[in-house]
Design a protein around this motif. Structure first.
Motif, mmCIF file in Angstrom:
data_model
loop_
_atom_site.group_PDB
_atom_site.id
_atom_site.type_symbol
_atom_site.label_atom_id
_atom_site.label_comp_id
_atom_site.label_asym_id
_atom_site.label_seq_id
_atom_site.Cartn_x
_atom_site.Cartn_y
_atom_site.Cartn_z
ATOM 1 N N UNK A 331 0.825 -1.213 0.000
ATOM 2 C CA UNK A 331 0.000 0.000 0.000
ATOM 3 C C UNK A 331 0.859 1.263 0.000
ATOM 4 N N UNK A 332 1.970 1.250 0.748
ATOM 5 C CA UNK A 332 2.794 2.461 0.843
ATOM 6 C C UNK A 332 3.486 2.764 -0.478
ATOM 7 N N UNK A 333 3.876 1.726 -1.217
ATOM 8 C CA UNK A 333 4.488 1.947 -2.526
ATOM 9 C C UNK A 333 3.468 2.586 -3.475
ATOM 10 N N UNK A 334 2.255 2.042 -3.469
ATOM 11 C CA UNK A 334 1.204 2.588 -4.324
ATOM 12 C C UNK A 334 0.843 4.006 -3.910
ATOM 13 N N UNK A 335 0.797 4.248 -2.611
ATOM 14 C CA UNK A 335 0.445 5.564 -2.091
ATOM 15 C C UNK A 335 1.468 6.617 -2.516
ATOM 16 N N UNK A 336 2.755 6.312 -2.360
ATOM 17 C CA UNK A 336 3.802 7.257 -2.736
ATOM 18 C C UNK A 336 3.860 7.440 -4.249
ATOM 19 N N UNK A 337 3.616 6.360 -4.974
ATOM 20 C CA UNK A 337 3.595 6.447 -6.432
ATOM 21 C C UNK A 337 2.488 7.395 -6.892
ATOM 22 N N UNK A 338 1.310 7.254 -6.320
ATOM 23 C CA UNK A 338 0.200 8.129 -6.668
ATOM 24 C C UNK A 338 0.507 9.584 -6.325
ATOM 25 N N UNK A 339 1.141 9.798 -5.164
ATOM 26 C CA UNK A 339 1.490 11.158 -4.746
ATOM 27 C C UNK A 339 2.499 11.782 -5.711
ATOM 28 N N UNK A 340 3.487 10.998 -6.134
ATOM 29 C CA UNK A 340 4.512 11.504 -7.059
ATOM 30 C C UNK A 340 3.928 11.799 -8.435
ATOM 31 N N UNK A 341 3.082 10.889 -8.932
ATOM 32 C CA UNK A 341 2.460 11.089 -10.247
ATOM 33 C C UNK A 341 1.569 12.330 -10.231
ATOM 34 N N UNK A 342 0.757 12.450 -9.177
ATOM 35 C CA UNK A 342 -0.124 13.604 -9.054
ATOM 36 C C UNK A 342 0.681 14.889 -8.946
ATOM 37 N N UNK A 343 1.774 14.839 -8.194
ATOM 38 C CA UNK A 343 2.654 16.001 -8.029
ATOM 39 C C UNK A 343 3.210 16.444 -9.375
ATOM 40 N N UNK A 344 3.714 15.501 -10.163
ATOM 41 C CA UNK A 344 4.279 15.817 -11.481
ATOM 42 C C UNK A 344 3.222 16.391 -12.417
ATOM 43 N N UNK A 345 2.050 15.772 -12.426
ATOM 44 C CA UNK A 345 0.988 16.240 -13.308
ATOM 45 C C UNK A 345 0.559 17.665 -12.954
ATOM 46 N N UNK A 346 0.383 17.926 -11.663
ATOM 47 C CA UNK A 346 -0.046 19.253 -11.228
ATOM 48 C C UNK A 346 1.007 20.311 -11.571
ATOM 49 N N UNK A 347 2.289 19.981 -11.305
ATOM 50 C CA UNK A 347 3.340 20.968 -11.541
ATOM 51 C C UNK A 347 3.574 21.203 -13.028
#
Length: 369
Positions: A331-347
């Motif tokens: 779960x933590x790998x998926x959670x951090x992956x989602x956070x990083x992807x969302x971060x990149x997309x937003x920026x």
């Protein structure tokens, strides 16, 4: 007031992934959170309002399930610290990213807490979860029975157990790994928070400079003064755009990677607490075995029973803990992956919008030249 909740198996009547904290209402120093969830029957939604004390009530009921086999092996979803209406430097240090961006990050953290509790195969069976999510009445303020965390508050002498060598290589490796990750994720979250705070300061400074440039505008018919005033006005617009860009970048950082790092840090602490509880049980089991070996014949049978009970409890805790760790690691790998992807997309989106705006400013300056 709703009745005292009895600890009994329960099937939730809501979709765990539909739980949302949609709004927060302020009344003096009291914050009330509006929680909406979709009924499993598909016939509508539950709308309830809860204070932070209600969340603590739910957490205490989850902690109090000592009759559930292996409950001490559960990695309990971490409840954020109590929010402050007027954020001070102390509350920002305590809450980190959750103290920024009005109440949106904090509502998201509470929403995640509820979704993870509702999705948990053991915790979701507690009747208190169903009551919390669906009852229109506020939870009672009664004290729940002594729970598994009460002992931790008395654990001054037990802190030595934290360094006790484990009999299982899997858990010893996990404890060593968790010790490193807890420190690293906390440091990463703190450093990233410093970045966001700096971005916010830059945005404020750009806003001040934009305002100051307007003070340089001079009236009159002098061509040089008029030209200088036009440059000042245009520069003011540029710095206003920079302010908006930095504000958006800071908000993106908070709502994506910031929340991801915050949750990762709090979950590492939750796993550490679970591993410590299991280590305490290991020490109890070893003591029971030694006491059985040293027991006199008249007490031998009684001590054997104590030892067997300790062994059974420890096996249950270890079994649940292994499943929890495996689930948590995925779960933590998926959670951090989602956070990083969302971060990149937003920026990337913010950068594109800002680039378009700065190009427009550049064209205006070229025309002025």
């Amino acid at each position: 007031m709703m009745e005292e909740v009895k600890e009994a198996a329960s099937v939730l009547s809501v979709h765990d992934d539909s739980i949302k904290v949609t709004e927060v209402l302020k009344d003096g120093d009291t914050l009330t959170f509006i929680i909406v969830s979709q009924k499993l029957s598909g016939t509508g939604e539950y709308h309830v309002d809860r204070t932070y004390e209600d969340f603590e009530w739910l957490q205490q009921h989850l902690f109090s399930q000592e009759d559930v086999p292996g409950i001490q092996g559960v990695i309990f979803p971490p409840l954020p610290a109590k929010p402050q209406v007027n954020a001070s430097s102390r509350s920002i240090k305590q809450l980190g990213f959750l103290a920024l961006g009005e109440c949106q990050p904090y509502c998201k953290a509470l929403e995640t807490f509820l979704q993870q509790v509702a999705a948990h195969s053991i915790l979701s069976k507690n009747k208190a979860v169903e009551v919390f999510l669906t009852s229109s009445d506020p939870p009672g303020r009664q004290k729940v029975k002594k729970n598994i965390f009460n002992r931790l508050s008395q654990a001054v002498e037990e802190m030595r157990k934290e360094g006790h060598k484990d009999v299982d290589e899997f858990f010893q490796n996990e404890r060593d790994h968790n010790l490193v990750l807890t420190g690293c994720t906390k440091t990463a979250a703190e450093k990233f928070l410093d970045v966001v705070a700096t971005e916010q300061k830059i945005a404020v400074a750009c806003g001040h400079f934009s305002t100051a440039l307007h003070l340089c505008v001079e009236p009159g018919e002098d061509p040089d003064k008029q030209a200088f005033s036009r440059v000042c006005v245009k520069l003011s617009e540029v710095f206003e755009s920079i302010k908006k860009n930095m504000t958006s970048v800071a908000e993106n950082n908070v709502n994506t990677l910031g929340l991801g790092l915050d949750l990762e840090s709090r979950y590492q602490e939750a796993e550490r607490e679970m591993l410590f509880r299991r280590t305490c049980k290991l020490v109890e089991l070893e003591n029971a075995r030694r006491n059985t070996e040293k027991a006199k014949p008249v007490k031998k049978a009684a001590m054997e029973e104590v030892k067997k009970a300790a062994e059974t409890e420890f096996e249950h805790i270890s079994g649940v803990a292994k499943q929890e760790i495996e689930r948590f690691q995925g779960a933590r790998v998926e959670m951090l992956q989602q956070a990083l992807v969302s971060w990149c997309e937003k920026q990337l989106l913010t950068a594109k919008e800002s680039a378009d705006q700065f190009n427009q400013h550049l064209e205006v300056f070229r025309g002025m030249a």
